[in-house]
Design a protein around this motif. Structure first.
Motif, PDB file in Angstrom:
ATOM      1  N   ASP A 120      -7.732   2.429 -50.973  1.00 15.46           N
ATOM      2  CA  ASP A 120      -8.717   2.595 -51.843  1.00 15.46           C
ATOM      3  C   ASP A 120      -9.431   3.981 -51.610  1.00 15.46           C
ATOM      4  O   ASP A 120      -9.787   4.796 -52.448  1.00 15.46           O
ATOM      5  CB  ASP A 120      -9.748   1.593 -51.747  1.00 15.46           C
ATOM      6  CG  ASP A 120     -11.063   1.808 -52.742  1.00 15.46           C
ATOM      7  OD1 ASP A 120     -10.668   1.924 -54.117  1.00 15.46           O
ATOM      8  OD2 ASP A 120     -12.101   2.086 -52.269  1.00 15.46           O
ATOM      9  N   ARG A 121      -9.528   4.342 -50.179  1.00 16.82           N
ATOM     10  CA  ARG A 121     -10.071   5.884 -49.851  1.00 16.82           C
ATOM     11  C   ARG A 121      -9.086   6.897 -50.376  1.00 16.82           C
ATOM     12  O   ARG A 121      -9.701   7.932 -50.571  1.00 16.82           O
ATOM     13  CB  ARG A 121     -10.309   5.940 -48.389  1.00 16.82           C
ATOM     14  CG  ARG A 121     -11.372   5.306 -47.809  1.00 16.82           C
ATOM     15  CD  ARG A 121     -11.568   5.641 -46.349  1.00 16.82           C
ATOM     16  NE  ARG A 121     -10.631   5.329 -45.561  1.00 16.82           N
ATOM     17  CZ  ARG A 121     -10.620   3.987 -44.787  1.00 16.82           C
ATOM     18  NH1 ARG A 121     -11.619   3.160 -45.193  1.00 16.82           N
ATOM     19  NH2 ARG A 121      -9.580   3.756 -43.871  1.00 16.82           N
ATOM     20  N   GLU A 122      -7.635   6.607 -50.222  1.00 21.48           N
ATOM     21  CA  GLU A 122      -6.892   7.592 -50.792  1.00 21.48           C
ATOM     22  C   GLU A 122      -6.957   7.921 -52.141  1.00 21.48           C
ATOM     23  O   GLU A 122      -6.925   8.978 -52.689  1.00 21.48           O
ATOM     24  CB  GLU A 122      -5.268   7.357 -50.474  1.00 21.48           C
ATOM     25  CG  GLU A 122      -4.250   8.114 -50.721  1.00 21.48           C
ATOM     26  CD  GLU A 122      -4.341   9.345 -50.087  1.00 21.48           C
ATOM     27  OE1 GLU A 122      -3.984  10.479 -50.833  1.00 21.48           O
ATOM     28  OE2 GLU A 122      -5.189   9.659 -49.258  1.00 21.48           O
ATOM     29  N   ALA A 123      -7.006   6.755 -52.782  1.00 16.81           N
ATOM     30  CA  ALA A 123      -7.339   6.699 -54.541  1.00 16.81           C
ATOM     31  C   ALA A 123      -8.652   7.664 -54.706  1.00 16.81           C
ATOM     32  O   ALA A 123      -8.421   8.158 -55.723  1.00 16.81           O
ATOM     33  CB  ALA A 123      -7.284   5.420 -54.865  1.00 16.81           C
ATOM     34  N   PHE A 124      -9.650   7.349 -53.906  1.00 17.24           N
ATOM     35  CA  PHE A 124     -10.794   8.075 -54.356  1.00 17.24           C
ATOM     36  C   PHE A 124     -10.481   9.627 -54.051  1.00 17.24           C
ATOM     37  O   PHE A 124     -11.083  10.320 -54.629  1.00 17.24           O
ATOM     38  CB  PHE A 124     -11.814   7.549 -53.096  1.00 17.24           C
ATOM     39  CG  PHE A 124     -13.088   8.200 -53.299  1.00 17.24           C
ATOM     40  CD1 PHE A 124     -14.031   7.963 -54.406  1.00 17.24           C
ATOM     41  CD2 PHE A 124     -13.640   9.306 -52.439  1.00 17.24           C
ATOM     42  CE1 PHE A 124     -15.236   8.697 -54.501  1.00 17.24           C
ATOM     43  CE2 PHE A 124     -14.599  10.243 -52.484  1.00 17.24           C
ATOM     44  CZ  PHE A 124     -15.815   9.771 -53.659  1.00 17.24           C
ATOM     45  N   ARG A 125      -9.879   9.850 -52.918  1.00 22.07           N
ATOM     46  CA  ARG A 125      -9.600  11.313 -52.879  1.00 22.07           C
ATOM     47  C   ARG A 125      -8.990  12.081 -53.844  1.00 22.07           C
ATOM     48  O   ARG A 125      -9.169  12.924 -54.492  1.00 22.07           O
ATOM     49  CB  ARG A 125      -8.815  11.475 -51.319  1.00 22.07           C
ATOM     50  CG  ARG A 125      -8.687  12.985 -50.831  1.00 22.07           C
ATOM     51  CD  ARG A 125      -7.720  13.047 -49.808  1.00 22.07           C
ATOM     52  NE  ARG A 125      -6.604  12.698 -50.196  1.00 22.07           N
ATOM     53  CZ  ARG A 125      -5.473  13.340 -50.878  1.00 22.07           C
ATOM     54  NH1 ARG A 125      -5.623  14.548 -51.255  1.00 22.07           N
ATOM     55  NH2 ARG A 125      -4.182  12.796 -51.042  1.00 22.07           N
ATOM     56  N   ARG A 173      -8.341   1.487 -58.698  1.00 20.65           N
ATOM     57  CA  ARG A 173      -9.342   0.994 -57.970  1.00 20.65           C
ATOM     58  C   ARG A 173      -9.735  -0.285 -57.965  1.00 20.65           C
ATOM     59  O   ARG A 173     -10.301  -1.127 -57.285  1.00 20.65           O
ATOM     60  CB  ARG A 173     -10.268   2.100 -57.854  1.00 20.65           C
ATOM     61  CG  ARG A 173      -9.758   3.420 -57.361  1.00 20.65           C
ATOM     62  CD  ARG A 173     -10.820   4.349 -56.992  1.00 20.65           C
ATOM     63  NE  ARG A 173     -11.754   3.970 -55.930  1.00 20.65           N
ATOM     64  CZ  ARG A 173     -12.915   4.426 -55.571  1.00 20.65           C
ATOM     65  NH1 ARG A 173     -13.579   5.300 -56.547  1.00 20.65           N
ATOM     66  NH2 ARG A 173     -13.518   3.889 -54.493  1.00 20.65           N
ATOM     67  N   GLY A 174      -9.812  -0.641 -59.408  1.00 21.79           N
ATOM     68  CA  GLY A 174     -10.198  -2.027 -59.601  1.00 21.79           C
ATOM     69  C   GLY A 174      -9.557  -3.189 -59.264  1.00 21.79           C
ATOM     70  O   GLY A 174      -9.607  -4.075 -58.801  1.00 21.79           O
ATOM     71  N   ARG A 179      -9.058  -6.783 -52.446  1.00 19.68           N
ATOM     72  CA  ARG A 179      -9.853  -6.905 -51.209  1.00 19.68           C
ATOM     73  C   ARG A 179     -10.557  -8.365 -51.355  1.00 19.68           C
ATOM     74  O   ARG A 179     -10.734  -9.063 -50.252  1.00 19.68           O
ATOM     75  CB  ARG A 179     -10.763  -5.788 -51.179  1.00 19.68           C
ATOM     76  CG  ARG A 179     -11.598  -5.840 -49.949  1.00 19.68           C
ATOM     77  CD  ARG A 179     -12.509  -4.378 -49.925  1.00 19.68           C
ATOM     78  NE  ARG A 179     -13.104  -4.197 -48.538  1.00 19.68           N
ATOM     79  CZ  ARG A 179     -14.123  -4.937 -48.089  1.00 19.68           C
ATOM     80  NH1 ARG A 179     -14.630  -6.023 -48.732  1.00 19.68           N
ATOM     81  NH2 ARG A 179     -14.549  -4.668 -46.753  1.00 19.68           N
ATOM     82  N   ASN A 180     -11.273  -8.528 -52.545  1.00 19.23           N
ATOM     83  CA  ASN A 180     -12.054  -9.901 -52.615  1.00 19.23           C
ATOM     84  C   ASN A 180     -11.200 -11.000 -52.518  1.00 19.23           C
ATOM     85  O   ASN A 180     -11.576 -12.023 -52.222  1.00 19.23           O
ATOM     86  CB  ASN A 180     -12.839  -9.697 -54.071  1.00 19.23           C
ATOM     87  CG  ASN A 180     -13.804  -8.592 -53.868  1.00 19.23           C
ATOM     88  OD1 ASN A 180     -14.353  -8.404 -52.952  1.00 19.23           O
ATOM     89  ND2 ASN A 180     -14.145  -8.273 -55.139  1.00 19.23           N
ATOM     90  N   GLY A 181      -9.951 -11.059 -53.045  1.00 20.34           N
ATOM     91  CA  GLY A 181      -9.222 -12.296 -52.990  1.00 20.34           C
ATOM     92  C   GLY A 181      -8.194 -12.592 -51.863  1.00 20.34           C
ATOM     93  O   GLY A 181      -7.181 -13.150 -51.597  1.00 20.34           O
TER      94      GLY A 181
END
Length: 805
Positions: free
Chosen positions: A561-566, A624-625, A631-633
């Motif tokens: 997720d951090r890579e996707a944010f970047r 990211r969604g 992550r929640n699952g």
């Protein structure tokens, strides 16, 4: 559970050790006492598993499902907690869920929920939404305890939004509610509403407003007495009753407690009465001082005006303005040096003030009056050097586009952040454009529309994700039920560990009674069971094990997720670059010699790149969604290792079936009887686990059905909202484009006037200096002629005698 794992590891280690060291003599068989101790350990392990299952049943599977009424009460309690904590966003979401439920309309707390929802929206500066729910609260057939607060807030918001269509009806409602006499707070809001009305003739508005403010002004010690008295003074100003207004303000300033609001027009190059709003005591004093000084200035009582202006404190935001008006008052008195001193102080204490350019112009004029021509020209030149380049930049901006309004519409349409016309202006022009009230209001309108559009899109995406989760993930969608299911999984794992210990115990107890055929049959079964035991032992059997594995998996998801944010930040940067390139093309069109067809081709390619970036951004958002869902699952994925447990349990049953044949040939023993009892308890435990998990799945289906119905209903509302937003968005963009263009033109005109006045000032200084020198020369010439005449008179006799000779 930890005990069972250690026992199983011990048993497996003993068995593995026997295989690894086949050449060594086997260990002696355990004694009957040792077997009894092992069975006691297994019984304790089973007891711990039973206690864990009772917790699951008590807290999750057998917990009575609250009915709809109880669920609404709990939701109201949660919403009220969020409201009291000041989490306005969460509170508004919870209360909206309640008030949108038709079944909740008859609840005793429905009126409170409406008020709390409206107030939460009001705290988020969503005046339109707050007004909507306040109106719904006020329209209830039975007035609630919060009716008065709601009415006051509704009137205040209506005044701020300038929406007075239904205010009179609510004021009359308040009169009826309070026995014909309006409370002070409602009376004050109503009076301010009259004060701001523009649909009445001036004389009629002033009369009605005075009648509304009079009770408040006469209420000695009342909460709005000073505010009302200040408004009364302003009404006298507007009515042209300056002596009365002066007297009212003088009375207001001795003593001062409270706050006020005034309005009055401005004229060019001289002080005028101004109107602002504030509830602070010191602010009232400052407003009263400024207003009184202006009125005395208008009346020609300059010394008194200077006295009141001089009382404005230095820390006041009105202090620079008071200095500017002091300077003009001194000009009217003819005290040019004192006026210049006031201007110098203004430029010293507030060089960035909006008044600074006008103050510099005034300083040049005063220096000219003081015959300090070089300083005057320097002051004008400084102003010209500051504003002429900015004016030229704005001129280029306006001339570079054949249709400036369309240019600003395109600019606002491609702005990724909050649309703002000020981003296109030169730095100095930005400050002046930001003061345009209509521009700020228009930008807020576009920002609200844009936020609404984005909100509907996000809501639609969220609704789709919820429906997908309900259809595909089910249990993961409800963390509380998933927690119970995870605990029941650990109980099932513990029960299988008990069964494994029992099989090991039976094998050790019956080892000496096995025939060669039975040993041959058991050998492959034991090897299969031992291989599965290694994988089974790696499964989390305790809550701590589950949490540790969950953290590891979530850490991996977070890294992605951090890579996707970047990457998303890089895409946004490329969007900004593309917008800057397009703006450069528009701004430099007159300065370039690019053929139109070449420019058009470039713009087409640029638009294609922008579309590619938009697609990439959408894909990143979707990724990211999905990462958030994963992550929640993660917990459910860890808890669903049914296949390994099933195969291991099947291997244990097969081995137990062979041992059971051996046991039938022997007389019953106390150890085996206890072992059978433990096995029956374990089987019963697994049956209860299955029942608990079935009950949890049933609750998941019930909750999913209810939530799915709500989401589908919200999707229908979203479709209507999207249609409404789309209907107004286009007109709003065009309107703001026009306002933006007009704002830039006004800034350009303001700069033009400043430069023109400075240029005229330079010419005027030069002309005045020339006149002074011409006058001086003429004076010297006259003095010379007078001196020659005097000499001629003095030496006339001498000249006459000389001539006679």
């Amino acid at each position: 559970m930890n005990v069972s794992l250690r026992a199983l590891a011990l048993v497996l280690g003993l068995a593995g050790g026997a295989v690894a060291r086949a050449d060594t003599p086997p260990p002696p068989p355990p004694t009957a006492q040792q077997l009894e101790q092992r069975l006691t350990t297994v019984e304790r392990q089973l007891q711990l598993a039973e206690e864990s299952l009772r917790q699951v049943e008590t807290k999750y599977s057998q917990q009575p499902e609250p009915d709809e009424a109880q669920a609404r009460v709990r939701r109201y309690s949660d919403a009220e907690i969020q409201y009291l904590l000041g989490d306005w966003t969460a509170a508004s979401v919870h209360f909206y869920d309640l008030v949108s439920d038709p079944e909740f309309r008859g609840h005793p707390r429905y009126a409170d929920a409406l008020y709390f929802l409206a107030d939460a929206l009001y705290q988020q500066k969503n005046d339109v939404g707050a007004r909507l729910y306040l109106r719904e609260l006020l329209s209830l057939p039975t007035p609630s305890l919060r009716h008065r607060d709601a009415l006051t807030r509704y009137l205040a918001i209506s005044g701020r939004l300038n929406l007075y269509d239904d205010v009179d009806a609510y004021v009359e409602q308040a009169r009826t509610l309070f026995g014909g006499q309006l409370p002070a707070d409602i009376q004050y809001v109503y009076a301010k509403r009259l004060f701001r009305r523009t649909d009445l003739a001036p004389s009629e508005r002033i009369a009605h407003t005075r009648a509304a403010f009079a009770p408040l002004a006469q209420a000695h010690g009342g909460p709005y007495q000073l505010q009302a008295r200040y408004h009364m003074a302003v009404l006298s100003m507007q009515a042209g009753e300056l002596p009365i207004a002066i007297l009212q303000l003088q009375q207001l300033l001795t003593p001062v407690e409270g706050a006020a609001e005034t309005t009055a027009p401005k004229t060019k190059n001289k002080p005028q009465v101004r109107a602002t709003a504030d509830t602070d005591t010191e602010r009232i004093r400052e407003l009263a001082l400024m207003s009184l000084g202006r009125l005395l200035y208008e009346a020609g009582r300059f010394d008194e005006a200077l006295d009141w202006y001089g009382r404005v404190p230095q820390e006041s935001e009105s202090f620079p303005e008071s200095l500017y008006e002091i300077a003009w008052t001194q000009v009217r008195k003819g005290n040019h040096q004192e006026a210049k001193n006031a201007v110098d102080i203004l430029l010293l204490v507030s060089p960035e003030s909006k008044l600074a350019p006008e103050a510099k112009l005034l300083r040049g004029h005063l220096l000219q009056k003081l015959k300090r021509y070089e300083e005057a020209i320097a002051s004008y030149d400084e102003l010209i050097g500051t504003f002429r380049p900015e004016r030229d930049k704005v001129d280029v901006l306006l001339r570079a586009n054949r249709d400036p309004v369309a240019y600003f519409e395109r600019l606002l349409a491609r702005t990724d952040t909050v649309p703002d016309v000020r981003t296109v202006l030169p730095p100095l022009a930005l400050k002046y454009a930001s003061t345009e009230r209509e521009v700020s209001s228009a930008m807020k309108t576009v920002s609200d529309i844009d936020s609404g559009r984005k909100g509907t899109l996000e809501a639609r995406e969220l609704a789709a994700r919820i429906l997908t989760a309900l259809d595909t993930r089910k249990l993961q969608t409800f963390p509380e039920l998933q927690e119970g299911f995870t605990l029941s999984d650990s109980v099932e794992t513990a029960s299988i560990q008990v069964e494994a210990s029992l099989v090991e115990l039976e094998g050790l107890s019956l080892e000496s009674s096995l025939t060669a055929d039975e040993r041959a049959r058991l050998a492959p079964l034991r090897r299969e069971r031992e291989a599965l035991a290694v994988r089974f032992a790696s499964m989390p059997a305790t809550q701590q094990d589950l949490e540790e594995r969950l953290r590891r998996m979530q850490a991996r998801v977070d890294a992605v997720d951090r890579e996707a944010f970047r990457l998303g930040a890089e895409v946004q940067g490329l969007h900004a670059i593309a917008a800057a390139v397009r703006k450069w093309v528009d701004d430099t069109r007159l300065l370039r010699q690019t053929p139109p067809e070449e420019e058009q081709e470039f713009l087409v390619q640029l638009q294609a790149e922008v579309q590619t970036l938009t697609d990439l951004q959408g894909e990143l958002d979707r990724t990211r969604g999905r990462l958030a869902d994963e992550r929640n699952g993660a917990a459910a994925a860890l808890a669903g290792e049914q296949a390994i447990r099933g195969r291991f349990a099947q291997a244990l049953r097969a081995e137990h079936a062979v041992l059971e044949e051996v046991e039938r040939r022997q007389a019953p023993s106390g150890l085996m009887t206890r072992a059978h009892a433990v096995r029956q308890r374990g089987e019963a435990l697994r049956g209860r686990v299955a029942q608990a998990q079935g009950a949890l799945r049933g609750r998941v289906e019930q909750k999913a059905t209810r939530i799915r119905a709500k989401v589908l209903a919200e999707q229908q509302l979203l479709e209507r909202y999207e249609a409404e937003v789309a209907a107004v968005a286009g007109n709003a963009k065009q309107l703001v484009g026009r306002i933006a263009y007009d704002s830039v033109r006004r800034v350009r005109r303001q700069f033009y006037d400043l430069v023109l006045k400075a240029d005229v000032g330079v010419v005027d200084v030069a002309f005045t200096e020339k006149q002074d020198k011409t006058t001086s020369i003429q004076k010297v010439s006259a003095q010379k002629a007078e001196a020659l005449r005097a000499l001629d008179a003095d030496f006339r006799d001498v000249l006459s005698s000389e001539e006679s000779r």
